[in-house]
Each structure stands twice: as C-alpha cells, then as structure tokens.
Design an enzyme around this catalytic site. Structure first.
Site, PDB file in Angstrom:
ATOM      1  N   GLY A  13       0.817  -1.218   0.000  1.00 18.93           N
ATOM      2  CA  GLY A  13       0.000   0.000   0.000  1.00 18.93           C
ATOM      3  C   GLY A  13       0.847   1.262   0.000  1.00 18.93           C
ATOM      4  O   GLY A  13       0.574   2.188   0.772  1.00 18.93           O
ATOM      5  N   SER A 143      -3.484   0.020  14.514  1.00 16.95           N
ATOM      6  CA  SER A 143      -4.282   1.230  14.771  1.00 16.95           C
ATOM      7  C   SER A 143      -4.566   1.286  16.266  1.00 16.95           C
ATOM      8  O   SER A 143      -4.640   0.230  16.919  1.00 16.95           O
ATOM      9  CB  SER A 143      -5.614   1.137  14.020  1.00 16.95           C
ATOM     10  N   TYR A 156     -13.070  -3.265  11.687  1.00 18.37           N
ATOM     11  CA  TYR A 156     -11.723  -2.696  11.552  1.00 18.37           C
ATOM     12  C   TYR A 156     -10.937  -2.904  12.845  1.00 18.37           C
ATOM     13  O   TYR A 156      -9.796  -3.366  12.827  1.00 18.37           O
ATOM     14  CB  TYR A 156     -11.865  -1.199  11.227  1.00 18.37           C
ATOM     15  N   THR A 159      -9.808  -6.480  13.210  1.00 21.19           N
ATOM     16  CA  THR A 159      -8.647  -6.861  12.392  1.00 21.19           C
ATOM     17  C   THR A 159      -7.356  -6.295  12.991  1.00 21.19           C
ATOM     18  O   THR A 159      -6.319  -6.951  12.989  1.00 21.19           O
ATOM     19  CB  THR A 159      -8.768  -6.383  10.928  1.00 21.19           C
TER      20      THR A 159
HETATM   21  P1  NAP Z   1      -5.119   5.095   2.551  1.00 13.13           P
HETATM   22  O1  NAP Z   1      -4.629   6.478   2.333  1.00 13.13           O
HETATM   23  O2  NAP Z   1      -6.552   4.788   2.352  1.00 13.13           O
HETATM   24  O3  NAP Z   1      -4.199   4.100   1.643  1.00 13.13           O
HETATM   25  C1  NAP Z   1      -4.457   2.730   1.663  1.00 13.13           C
HETATM   26  C2  NAP Z   1      -3.399   1.983   0.886  1.00 13.13           C
HETATM   27  O4  NAP Z   1      -3.728   0.594   0.925  1.00 13.13           O
HETATM   28  C3  NAP Z   1      -3.321   2.387  -0.570  1.00 13.13           C
HETATM   29  O5  NAP Z   1      -1.987   2.330  -1.013  1.00 13.13           O
HETATM   30  C4  NAP Z   1      -4.158   1.312  -1.263  1.00 13.13           C
HETATM   31  O6  NAP Z   1      -3.741   1.051  -2.604  1.00 13.13           O
HETATM   32  C5  NAP Z   1      -3.852   0.098  -0.407  1.00 13.13           C
HETATM   33  N1  NAP Z   1      -4.925  -0.892  -0.467  1.00 13.13           N
HETATM   34  C6  NAP Z   1      -6.253  -0.707  -0.242  1.00 13.13           C
HETATM   35  N2  NAP Z   1      -6.919  -1.848  -0.444  1.00 13.13           N
HETATM   36  C7  NAP Z   1      -5.997  -2.778  -0.796  1.00 13.13           C
HETATM   37  C8  NAP Z   1      -6.073  -4.146  -1.153  1.00 13.13           C
HETATM   38  N3  NAP Z   1      -7.240  -4.822  -1.217  1.00 13.13           N
HETATM   39  N4  NAP Z   1      -4.928  -4.796  -1.448  1.00 13.13           N
HETATM   40  C9  NAP Z   1      -3.741  -4.154  -1.418  1.00 13.13           C
HETATM   41  N5  NAP Z   1      -3.598  -2.859  -1.113  1.00 13.13           N
HETATM   42  C10 NAP Z   1      -4.728  -2.174  -0.805  1.00 13.13           C
HETATM   43  O7  NAP Z   1      -4.806   4.581   4.005  1.00 13.13           O
HETATM   44  P2  NAP Z   1      -3.774   5.127   5.127  1.00 13.13           P
HETATM   45  O8  NAP Z   1      -4.503   6.085   5.968  1.00 13.13           O
HETATM   46  O9  NAP Z   1      -2.490   5.486   4.506  1.00 13.13           O
HETATM   47  O10 NAP Z   1      -3.611   3.774   5.980  1.00 13.13           O
HETATM   48  C11 NAP Z   1      -2.473   2.929   5.860  1.00 13.13           C
HETATM   49  C12 NAP Z   1      -2.503   1.953   7.028  1.00 13.13           C
HETATM   50  O11 NAP Z   1      -2.500   2.696   8.258  1.00 13.13           O
HETATM   51  C13 NAP Z   1      -3.739   1.069   7.068  1.00 13.13           C
HETATM   52  O12 NAP Z   1      -3.403  -0.221   7.507  1.00 13.13           O
HETATM   53  C14 NAP Z   1      -4.618   1.757   8.102  1.00 13.13           C
HETATM   54  O13 NAP Z   1      -5.509   0.873   8.709  1.00 13.13           O
HETATM   55  C15 NAP Z   1      -3.582   2.278   9.078  1.00 13.13           C
HETATM   56  N6  NAP Z   1      -4.057   3.389   9.897  1.00 13.13           N
HETATM   57  C16 NAP Z   1      -4.438   4.567   9.340  1.00 13.13           C
HETATM   58  C17 NAP Z   1      -4.884   5.591  10.171  1.00 13.13           C
HETATM   59  C18 NAP Z   1      -5.308   6.921   9.650  1.00 13.13           C
HETATM   60  O14 NAP Z   1      -5.838   7.733  10.436  1.00 13.13           O
HETATM   61  N7  NAP Z   1      -5.112   7.249   8.379  1.00 13.13           N
HETATM   62  C19 NAP Z   1      -4.952   5.392  11.549  1.00 13.13           C
HETATM   63  C20 NAP Z   1      -4.566   4.160  12.070  1.00 13.13           C
HETATM   64  C21 NAP Z   1      -4.111   3.166  11.228  1.00 13.13           C
HETATM   65  P3  NAP Z   1      -4.350   1.867  -3.890  1.00 13.13           P
HETATM   66  O15 NAP Z   1      -4.357   3.316  -3.511  1.00 13.13           O
HETATM   67  O16 NAP Z   1      -3.384   1.577  -4.999  1.00 13.13           O
HETATM   68  O17 NAP Z   1      -5.699   1.309  -4.154  1.00 13.13           O
END
Ligand code: NAP
Length: 247
Positions: A13, A143, A156, A159
């Site tokens: 990702g 998270s 969520y 997981t």
């Molecule tokens: P994001 O901006 O929505 O980006 C998600 C990434 O995951 C993108 O690169 C996307 O690829 C990829 N992805 C989505 N579905 C997928 C699938 N089925 N198979 C493979 N790749 C997939 O999310 P983020 O906020 O950066 O989050 C990244 C991680 O941090 C996640 O695990 C999330 O749970 C965790 N997190 C985020 C937050 C927050 O506040 N943002 C807080 C706690 C934890 P494409 O764009 O190419 O589709």
C-alpha cells in the site's frame, strides 16, 4: 552512511497515505524499496518516477490483498526472487465506518482478508526469505482501535486487534531466528482514509487529541524507519502507539 543502506524492503500500500510516506522515508534512509499498489497504478508510477529522478532505488508492483491469487503471484514474481529480504512493512489496509449489524458477509471477508489475512500470508512468504539469514524486521501497521476498539469501526478494530496479537506472538516465535516483529498503532493521521469527515467532525475529533491536531504521515514513517533499523535491535513484539496522546 544512511541507516538502511543496502537493505531490501517491501512496503504494501505504498501508492498513497502512510504507505507513501514510508516508501519516501525508507528510500531516503538508503533502502531499495519494492512497494505495492492496488487501484492507483498511475500514482504508483509517478512516485517511482519522482524518486528515481532523485537517485533512489525503488519499484512498484500490483497486489490485491483481498485476492489470494494476487498474493501468490506477488510472492512468485517478487518475494521468492529476492536473494535477500531485510524488511517487510504490512501497511495496506481499508477502513469502513458503519454499524456492525449492517455489514454483509462480503464486507466482513474483505476487511479481514485485506487487513489481517493478507499480512499473515505475506509474512509467511517473507519469513521464508529471512530465516536462513537469521535477520529481518517485520513492521505491521495497526491502529489505536486495535488497542481499545471503536464503535462503528468494529470489524476494523477486530482486524487491528488481530494484527497486534499476531505481532506479539510472531515476535516470540521468530526471536530465536533473529527476526524482529513490531507494530505501529497510529491514531488519526491525515490521509484519504479520513476524508469522509466534515469540518465539524474533524474539529470535534481534534479536541480529543492532546497534541490538538491530526498526525502527519511522516510522523508515522519515522517510527517505522526506526523499527526497521539496527537502532531498534533489541526491540521486538512491541505495539508502538503514534497518536498525539489520544489514548
Ligand atoms: P489510505 O490512504 O486509504 O491508503 C491505503 C493503501 O492501501 C493504498 O496504497 C491502497 O492502494 C492500499 N490498499 C487498499 N486496499 C488494498 C487491497 N485490497 N490490497 C492491497 N492494497 C490495498 O490509508 P492510510 O490512511 O495510509 O492507511 C495505511 C494503514 O494505516 C492502514 O493499515 C490503516 O488501517 C492504518 N491506519 C491509518 C490511520 C489513519 O488515520 N489514516 C490510523 C490508524 C491506522 P491503492 O491506492 O493503490 O488502491
């Protein structure tokens, strides 16, 4: 010398958000980075172009964690071909806000496959590469909701709770093989994952954070980079919270 010089890292990702910041940081720290994208091929290609022009070494590959043949293909084409694999960052994930009782079977499956099963399977493939060298670092992006649970993000949270205990248990099993396993549990980070909030939601949430703001993706990436490096050589089985003091 940059602290990840000569290391080979896989980041899932990496096309946007926290994953993109991790790709940038690991490249700056000297690693060769292979990152994955799912839908955003264009974004991934432009990131590769931009960072290669700066002299960094990286490559982008497609991977859909909700599709087992895509995971197998990624292993066949990328993981199994590496002579060395030093770092795996299980970052890719999805979130969905809604009532637990409204989730369909396919939504349950998608959440578990993408956020939990996919990381478990990729870790198995990666460990096959790391174990002979008796060295490696796996970092799972969890998270804070995996620590304390969130209403309307029940699946969520489940997981991410699974990721936390997977991290702790795997660290115990792989410690004797020289492989460290840790997780980073971000709070609210400013990415597309939180774009569903309106201004009022955002202001209300910011008031619950002692540091008074959402986190920046780079603030997560720096902790991930530390966990990948030898500076954290005695750290394993930990869930490091990066949440501005929220929980
Ligand atoms: P994001 O901006 O929505 O980006 C998600 C990434 O995951 C993108 O690169 C996307 O690829 C990829 N992805 C989505 N579905 C997928 C699938 N089925 N198979 C493979 N790749 C997939 O999310 P983020 O906020 O950066 O989050 C990244 C991680 O941090 C996640 O695990 C999330 O749970 C965790 N997190 C985020 C937050 C927050 O506040 N943002 C807080 C706690 C934890 P494409 O764009 O190419 O589709």
């Amino acid at each position: 010398m940059a602290r990840l010089e000569g290391k080979i890292a896989i980041v899932t990702g990496g096309s946007r958000g926290i994953g993109e910041a991790i790709v940038r940081t690991l490249c700056e720290e000297g690693a060769f980075v292979i990152f994955t994208y799912n839908n955003n091929e264009e974004k991934a290609k432009s990131l590769v172009k931009e960072l290669k022009a700066k002299g960094y070494f990286l490559q982008a590959c497609p991977l859909d964690l909700n599709n087992y043949s895509s995971i197998e293909n990624f292993n066949d084409v990328i993981i199994s071909k590496q002579s060395n694999l030093d770092i795996l960052i299980n970052n890719a994930g999805i979130s969905k806000v809604g009532l637990f009782m409204d989730a369909s079977k396919s939504e349950v499956d998608e959440m578990i496959n993408t956020n939990l099963t996919g990381s478990i399977l990729l870790s198995q493939f990666a460990v096959k590469k790391m174990i002979d060298k008796k060295k490696g670092s796996i970092v799972n992006i969890s998270s804070i909701w995996g620590n304390v649970g969130a209403s309307c993000e029940v699946l969520y949270s489940a997981t991410k709770g699974g990721i936390n205990i997977f991290t702790k248990a795997l660290a115990k099993e792989l410690g004797p093989s020289g492989i460290r396993v840790n997780a980073v549990a971000p709070g609210v980070i400013d990415t597309e994952m939180n774009k569903w909030m309106n201004e009022t939601d955002r202001m209300n949430l910011e008031q619950e954070i002692p540091l008074d703001r959402f986190g920046d993706t780079k603030e997560v990436a720096k902790v991930v980079s530390f966990l990948c490096s030898d500076e954290s050589s005695y750290v394993t089985g930990q869930i490091i919270t990066v949440d501005g003091g929220m929980i």
